[in-house]
Design a protein around this motif. Structure first.
Motif, PDB file in Angstrom:
ATOM      1  N   GLN A   6      39.815  -7.600   1.508  1.00  0.00           N
ATOM      2  CA  GLN A   6      40.123  -6.804   2.701  1.00  0.00           C
ATOM      3  C   GLN A   6      39.064  -5.728   2.849  1.00  0.00           C
ATOM      4  N   LYS A   7      38.423  -5.657   4.017  1.00  0.00           N
ATOM      5  CA  LYS A   7      37.450  -4.577   4.224  1.00  0.00           C
ATOM      6  C   LYS A   7      38.006  -3.594   5.253  1.00  0.00           C
ATOM      7  N   PHE A   8      37.943  -2.312   4.929  1.00  0.00           N
ATOM      8  CA  PHE A   8      38.408  -1.286   5.865  1.00  0.00           C
ATOM      9  C   PHE A   8      37.219  -0.454   6.338  1.00  0.00           C
ATOM     10  N   SER A 153      28.933  -2.785   5.353  1.00  0.00           N
ATOM     11  CA  SER A 153      30.126  -3.064   4.547  1.00  0.00           C
ATOM     12  C   SER A 153      30.777  -4.391   4.933  1.00  0.00           C
ATOM     13  N   ASP A 154      30.605  -4.783   6.193  1.00  0.00           N
ATOM     14  CA  ASP A 154      31.112  -6.108   6.609  1.00  0.00           C
ATOM     15  C   ASP A 154      30.454  -7.186   5.755  1.00  0.00           C
ATOM     16  N   THR A 155      29.142  -7.054   5.587  1.00  0.00           N
ATOM     17  CA  THR A 155      28.390  -8.055   4.821  1.00  0.00           C
ATOM     18  C   THR A 155      28.765  -8.001   3.344  1.00  0.00           C
ATOM     19  N   ALA A 208      27.393  -6.545  19.774  1.00  0.00           N
ATOM     20  CA  ALA A 208      28.821  -6.307  19.511  1.00  0.00           C
ATOM     21  C   ALA A 208      28.976  -5.871  18.047  1.00  0.00           C
ATOM     22  N   LYS A 209      29.079  -4.562  17.845  1.00  0.00           N
ATOM     23  CA  LYS A 209      28.970  -4.077  16.460  1.00  0.00           C
ATOM     24  C   LYS A 209      30.247  -4.296  15.637  1.00  0.00           C
ATOM     25  N   ILE A 210      31.199  -5.011  16.184  1.00  0.00           N
ATOM     26  CA  ILE A 210      32.440  -5.279  15.464  1.00  0.00           C
ATOM     27  C   ILE A 210      32.169  -5.947  14.107  1.00  0.00           C
TER      28      ILE A 210
END
Ligand code: ADP
Ligand code: ASP
Ligand code: MG
Length: 412
Positions: A6-8, A153-155, A208-210
């Motif tokens: 899970q990434k926050f 952090s997504d990566t 789209a930086k989501i």
């Protein structure tokens, strides 16, 4: 038993109360019978503040020290979240990138993840702990701290999910999923139930930086199911999946914008072989990333060349362009940093004609002038004046009836 990463994101960890809520979600996921690894961003806008501090001390911060500094934001949240989980009576341990061993190359501030060791994390999971890993950071072959680019952090999360063979990588954020356009700019944007890796890659790289673009690339390469969903509720979000799992290929599934580029024109360049190379090889050697290039039809042996670069590279690219223009005998150079790139993306474009016509007509009806055009199999981008960004996104969203099409997808 499933393994969940899970990434926050930063907004979801903005203050102590939010960190407590995140702790509650991680514990709930574990109590539901899962192994849980949490990847955290820095609190709120802390990374911006750290970057600003570095630039107050130095015009050109030393890259190694820059990464030592900006990586601290994530370290802080990782420790705080581990403490908050422990308060709920569940064992938790933060593990920094240097402890996990998230190996990257040594390109500070934009390092690439190369390999992740999963052993230490697996050991902690086996003893029943929730593992908390700070996103955004890695270690170089020399053992220095690196960071992997803004939004990284997504990566970190998707790469960890791939390395651990996780069942799902949840990207928890301040919106409920991937929308047909930025919901902050287009009020009637709709949540997509599913989006393909390829569409998501285009959307991310077009602004789209989501999700950070590289996270989607990792997801596609290693087949990690990515679930983008809210940090604040448990509603189903958006699944990023292989194209084969998309039931209905939307002609256009997203409208994106990017305000981070600038445009340079070199006027009246001699139209002879080798000129493009004499402009763009030095740009590339100087590390300037060039995006769209347009060369006009030549008149009397001369032509104008226009191209876009990242706005933060403009000063460098412009002085280089001025030098090259002189060497080439061009008549002059002009730049403009008040531009935006607006794009439409969709798998269905592969077998639908007329998307460009609809796009250009809609913009024309609103009096928006198109300065440059770029297309690929599943996207069309236009460069326009920056002040029309919002108008263009809303207009295109309406022109492709995205508010209606997505409603059907949700029913499925
Ligand atoms: P986090 O801090 O959780 O990493 P980001 O700010 O990086 O969050 O990304 C989430 C934001 O991305 C949203 O608040 C939204 O404004 C923006 N965004 C841009 N395009 C989209 C889109 N197509 N769908 C959803 N959100 C988008
Ligand atoms: N904190 C870093 C940034 O703001 C990384 C991330 O949040 O993804 O860019
Ligand atoms: Mg982000």
């Amino acid at each position: 038993m499933a393994l969940i990463v899970q990434k926050f994101g930063g907004t979801s960890l903005g203050d102590v109360e939010r960190i407590r809520e995140v702790a509650g979600r991680a514990v709930a996921a574990q109590k539901a019978g899962n192994d849980v690894v949490v990847v955290v961003s820095a609190m709120g806008t802390e990374t911006d503040a750290l970057v600003a501090l570095a630039h107050q001390v130095s015009d050109a911060p030393n890259p190694r020290e820059y990464d030592v500094l900006v990586s601290t934001g994530e370290q802080k949240t990782a420790a705080l979240l581990a403490m908050a989980i422990q308060v709920l009576g569940v064992p938790a341990r933060s593990l920094l990138a240097s402890q996990v061993k998230i190996h990257t190359d040594n390109r500070h501030a934009q390092a690439r993840i190369q390999r992740i060791d999963g052993e230490l994390i697996r050991g902690e999971l086996e003893r029943g702990a929730v593992v908390v890993v700070p996103g955004f950071q890695g270690i170089s072959p020399e053992g220095n701290i690196t960071t992997i680019g803004r939004g990284g952090s997504d990566t970190s999360a998707v790469a960890l999910a791939a390395a651990l063979g996780a069942d799902v990588c949840e990207i928890r954020t301040d919106v409920e999923g991937v929308f047909t356009s930025d919901p902050g700019l287009v009020p009637n944007a709709r949540k997509l139930a599913r989006v393909s890796y390829d569409e998501m890659l285009e959307m991310a790289s077009l602004g789209a930086k989501i999700l950070q673009t590289r996270s989607v690339r990792f997801g596609k390469q290693y087949g990690v199911p990515i679930h983008v969903r809210s940090s604040f509720n448990d509603k189903e979000g958006t699944w990023v999946v292989p194209e084969s799992e998309i039931m209905e290929r939307l002609v256009v599934s997203g409208v994106t914008y990017n305000r981070d580029e600038a445009k340079i024109t070199i006027f009246s360049v001699p139209d002879v072989p080798g000129v493009a190379a004499r402009i763009f090889v030095p740009m590339s050697d100087a590390g300037v990333v060039v995006d769209i290039i347009v060369q006009n039809v030549s008149t009397r042996g001369h032509t104008d060349v226009t191209f876009t670069v990242g706005r933060s590279d403009l000063t460098r690219a412009l002085s280089l362009a001025e030098r090259l223009a002189e060497e080439l005998g061009a008549s002059g150079v002009e730049s403009n940093d008040s531009i935006a790139k607006v794009s439409v993306v969709g798998l269905g474009m592969k077998d639908h004609a007329g998307v460009a016509a609809t796009m250009f007509q809609a913009l024309s009806d609103e009096g928006v002038n198109i300065e440059m055009i770029n297309t690929s199999e599943i996207k069309i981008s236009v460069v326009i004046e920056e002040k029309y960004t919002e108008l263009a996104c809303r207009t295109l969203h309406d022109a492709f009836e995205l508010d209606k099409i997505v409603a059907q997808e949700e029913v499925l």
